[in-house]
Motif scaffolding. Structure first.
Motif, short mmCIF file in Angstrom:
data_model
loop_
_atom_site.label_atom_id
_atom_site.label_comp_id
_atom_site.label_asym_id
_atom_site.label_seq_id
_atom_site.Cartn_x
_atom_site.Cartn_y
_atom_site.Cartn_z
N TYR A 1 0.82 -1.21 0.00
CA TYR A 1 0.00 0.00 0.00
C TYR A 1 0.85 1.27 0.00
O TYR A 1 0.31 2.37 -0.10
N LEU A 2 2.17 1.11 0.10
CA LEU A 2 3.05 2.26 0.32
C LEU A 2 3.95 2.54 -0.88
O LEU A 2 5.05 3.05 -0.73
N ARG A 3 3.46 2.20 -2.05
CA ARG A 3 4.19 2.56 -3.26
C ARG A 3 4.17 4.08 -3.43
O ARG A 3 3.33 4.77 -2.86
N THR A 4 5.07 4.59 -4.24
CA THR A 4 5.20 6.04 -4.36
C THR A 4 3.95 6.71 -4.92
O THR A 4 3.78 7.92 -4.74
N ASP A 5 3.10 5.96 -5.59
CA ASP A 5 1.90 6.55 -6.17
C ASP A 5 0.63 6.10 -5.47
O ASP A 5 -0.47 6.15 -6.04
N GLU A 6 0.73 5.64 -4.21
CA GLU A 6 -0.46 5.25 -3.45
C GLU A 6 -0.48 5.99 -2.11
O GLU A 6 -0.54 7.22 -2.09
N PHE A 7 -0.41 5.28 -1.01
CA PHE A 7 -0.50 5.90 0.31
C PHE A 7 0.85 6.44 0.76
O PHE A 7 1.90 5.87 0.47
N GLU A 8 0.79 7.53 1.53
CA GLU A 8 1.99 8.03 2.19
C GLU A 8 2.30 7.23 3.46
O GLU A 8 3.46 7.04 3.81
N GLN A 9 1.26 6.76 4.14
CA GLN A 9 1.42 5.98 5.36
C GLN A 9 0.37 4.88 5.41
O GLN A 9 -0.67 4.97 4.75
N ALA A 10 0.65 3.85 6.20
CA ALA A 10 -0.33 2.82 6.51
C ALA A 10 -0.16 2.44 7.97
O ALA A 10 0.97 2.35 8.47
N PHE A 11 -1.27 2.25 8.66
CA PHE A 11 -1.18 1.89 10.06
C PHE A 11 -0.53 0.53 10.24
O PHE A 11 -0.86 -0.44 9.52
N ASN A 12 0.37 0.46 11.19
CA ASN A 12 1.06 -0.76 11.54
C ASN A 12 0.55 -1.18 12.91
O ASN A 12 0.82 -0.52 13.91
#
Length: 532
Positions: A291-302
Motif C-alpha cells: 500500500y506504500l508505493r510512491t503513487d499510493e498511500f503516504e502511510q499505513a497503520f502498523n
C-alpha cells in the motif's frame, strides 16, 4: 542482537507527516460545546490550545458526517456534510482554520468501503429492481439453493453476523460490517467518481490528509472463503490469520491499488504535502508495504505494536519485522498503542499502578522509534478502559460483552464529579464516566509533577529534540526481558522483566518512572544520551 537494521535519512524539505505525532479525536467523546452530552466540532475548536500545548503535530478526526449513527458515524449518509449532532460545515471550516493557526495539521476519516443504508443511493437501490443501474452501485446478488434462500457466499461480517442480508424481492446485499452499512461496488465508475469529488470537497476546505477506513476491503472476489476443516468462516482480519483462516477473498484484492493510484493523483495536485494514511489489515508488514508505493498511500497503520503483549520478545519482533519489511521502500513506519476500536493499552497491560507504569513505558519506547506515531485521546491522561454495564452499551459490535464502548467514554476535563467539565451541563454524557475519575482530569494533572499528562508533554518535547531526523538505528545487547536500541546518540532501554536492569552510561534525558540509582526498575523505560 546488534547491527544496523535501518537508516532513515530525512531531507530538509521532508513532508510534515513523515515523523508527525498525530492525536486521534473521537468527536462525540472529546468536548461538548452545546451541553447535549455529546461532543461536537465547536468543542474540539475550544480545546485546540490544549492539543498544541500537549505537543502533537496533527489531529485526526473520526467521522462527523451526517449519519443515522447505527455505527456511530461510520455509517455515512452524506460524506460532504456535517451531522447536526456535531455542528455544521462552517464549524468544520472554523476548526480547520483554528488548528492551522495553532500549527496543527488536520486529517479526517474517509469511509469508502460502505455507506449508510440511509444514503440516497441505497434508498434508490432498494426501490429499484434487480439488475438496475441503482443496484449496481452496491453488491447485490441472487442467493443460492432452492429459491435463492441461501446467501451468495459463506462470508461472516466483521461484527460476527452473516455478511449478506436478503431484501423483499429475494436478492441479497453484502455488508462486511453492520447490516446498516451496505458495501459499495468499486468496479462501478460512478462510485469512483463520487469519491474523487468527496476528496476535492474537503481538500478545497483545507484538510491536510485522510485516514482511509477499511482500505484493504474495497474490492472483493465473490466466492466462498476456504477454511480449515472444523473451522467456521471468519472475516475479522485482526483475528482470522491467528485462528488458521488464511483465505481472504474479501480483503486485499489487487484491484484496490488502482483506486489508490487514482486518489494519489487527486491529493498530490493540492499544495502542502497532503497525504493519505491507510487502515489496512494485512497478514504482516511485508504485505502492508504494497500500500506504500510512491503513487499510493503516504502511510499505513502498523498494528503489530498495538497487538503485542507486555513482552520484550513481542515488542522486539514488532519493531524488527516492521523495519525490515519497510526498508526496501520509501515508506516510514507508523506506531500506535490505542485507538477507538481497541482496549486501551493501560488496561491491556494489567491492573492498577503496574499497568499505568507499563503503559507509560511502552509509550516512551514507541516515541523513540523512527517514523510517525499516533496517540488516542485520553491516553495522555492515563485513562483505563471502562467496563460499562449492559444498559449503557451502545456499540453494535458488542460481541456479547463490552464491545468498543469502553475506550470511547468521554474525556474528563475538570471538576470532582461527572461530567468532569466535558460540557456545560451537569448530566452524565452519552456514555457515563466513572465517578472515580476526579484525579485523572486535565485540570487535576496539569502542573502536577509525575502525572501522566505532564509525562506526555515532556516525552513529546523530548522526542522533538532527541528522537527525530537523520539517524541509524540498531539494537544493543540486553537481557532477554529487556529491549535496548540506539538512534544516533539516543539510547533507549525498556525493562519488561521483573528485576532491575543496569542502565548504560550516558546522560538521562527522559524516564517513564523512577530509576533506582544506576538501575532501571521493571515496567520502566528510559532515554539516555551516549557520549560521541
Amino acid at each position: 542482537m546488534t547491527g544496523v537494521i535501518h537508516g532513515y535519512r530525512v531531507r530538509v524539505d521532508a513532508p510534515w507527516w513523515r515523523e508527525a505525532v498525530t492525536y486521534q479525536i473521537y468527536p462525540r467523546s472529546f468536548a461538548d460545546a452545546d451541553g447535549d452530552g455529546t461532543g461536537d466540532l465547536a468543542g474540539i475548536t475550544s480545546r485546540v490550545d490544549y492539543l498544541a500545548d500537549l505537543g502533537v503535530d496533527a489531529i485526526w478526526l473520526s467521522p462527523f458526517y451526517p449519519s443515522p449513527q447505527h455505527d456511530y458515524g461510520y455509517d455515512v449518509s452524506d460524506p460532504r456534510g456535517v451531522d447536526p449532532l456535531f455542528g455544521t460545515v462552517s464549524d468544520a471550516e472554523e476548526l480547520l482554520e483554528t488548528a492551522h493557526e495553532a500549527g496543527l495539521k488536520v486529517i479526517i476519516d474517509l469511509i469508502p468501503n460502505h455507506t449508510s443504508s440511509a444514503h440516497p443511493w441505497f434508498v434508490e437501490a432498494l426501490r429499484a429492481s434487480p439488475g438496475s443501474p441503482e443496484r449496481e452501485r452496491y453488491i447485490f446478488r441472487d442467493g443460492r439453493g432452492r429459491d435463492g434462500e441461501e446467501p451468495p457466499t459463506n462470508w461472516q461480517s466483521v461484527f460476527g453476523q452473516p455478511a449478506w442480508t436478503r431484501v423483499d424481492d429475494g436478492q441479497w446485499y453484502l455488508h462486511m460490517f453492520d447490516r446498516e452499512e451496505p458495501d459499495l461496488n468499486w468496479r462501478h465508475p460512478e462510485v469512483a467518481e463520487e469519491f474523487r469529488s468527496v476528496l476535492r470537497f474537503w481538500l478545497d476546505r483545507g484538510v491536510d490528509g485522510f485516514r482511509v477506513d477499511v482500505a484493504h476491503g474495497l474490492v472483493k472476489a465473490l466466492r466462498d472463503q476456504e477454511v480449515p476443516e472444523g473451522t467456521a468462516p471468519n472475516s475479522d482480519p485482526a483475528v482470522m490469520y491467528d485462528i488458521g483462516v488464511e483465505d481472504d477473498p474479501m480483503w486485499n484484492h489487487p484491484e484496490v491499488h488502482d483506486v489508490y493510484r487514482d486518489w494519489h493523483e487527486v491529493v498530490s495536485a493540492y499544495p502542502g504535502d497532503r497525504m493519505l494514511v491507510a487502515e489496512a489489515w494485512t497478514k504482516g508488514p511485508s504485505d502492508l508495504r504494497g500500500y506504500l508505493r510512491t503513487d499510493e498511500f503516504e502511510q499505513a497503520f502498523n498494528f503489530r505494536w498495538l497487538q503485542s503483549h507486555w513482552s520484550a520478545q513481542e515488542f522486539n519482533e514488532a519493531i524488527l519485522s516492521t523495519l525490515k519489511a519497510l526498508s526496501p521502500s520509501r515508506a516510514w513506519p507508523t506506531w500506535v498503542l490505542s485507538n477507538h476500536d481497541a482496549v486501551r493499552h493501560r488496561t491491556r497491560y494489567g491492573d492498577g499502578a503496574q499497568a499505568l507504569a507499563r503503559a507509560r513505558a511502552a509509550t516512551l519506547t514507541m516515541l523513540a522509534l523512527p517514523g510517525a506515531a499516533y496517540l488516542y485521546q485520553g491516553e495522555e491522561l492515563g485513562l483505563p478502559h471502562v467496563q460499562l454495564p449492559p444498559e449503557h452499551q451502545r456499540d453494535p459490535w458488542a460481541e456479547g460483552g463490552n464491545g468498543r464502548d469502553g475506550c470511547r467514554v468521554p474525556l474528563p476535563w475538570s471538576g470532582d464529579a461527572p461530567p468532569f467539565g466535558f460540557g456545560p451541563g451537569d448530566e452524565q454524557p452519552w456514555l457515563p464516566q466513572p465517578t472515580q475519575w476526579a484525579d485523572l482530569t486535565v485540570a487535576a494533572q496539569t502542573g502536577q509533577e509525575g502525572s501522566t499528562l505532564e509525562f506526555y508533554r515532556a516525552a513529546l518535547a523530548a522526542r522533538r529534540r532527541y528522537a527525530r531526523g537523520d539517524s541509524e538505528m540498531w539494537f544493543l545487547d540486553a537481557p532477554a526481558d529487556v529491549i535496548s536500541f540506539r538512534r544516533g546518540r539516543l539510547v533507549v532501554v525498556l525493562n519488561c522483566g521483573s528485576t532491575p536492569t543496569p542502565l548504560p552510561d550516558g546522560e538521562l534525558v527522559m524516564c517513564s518512572g523512577e530509576k533506582l540509582g544506576s538501575d532501571l526498575p521493571p515496567d520502566t523505560a528510559a532515554w539516555l544520551l551516549a557520549d560521541g
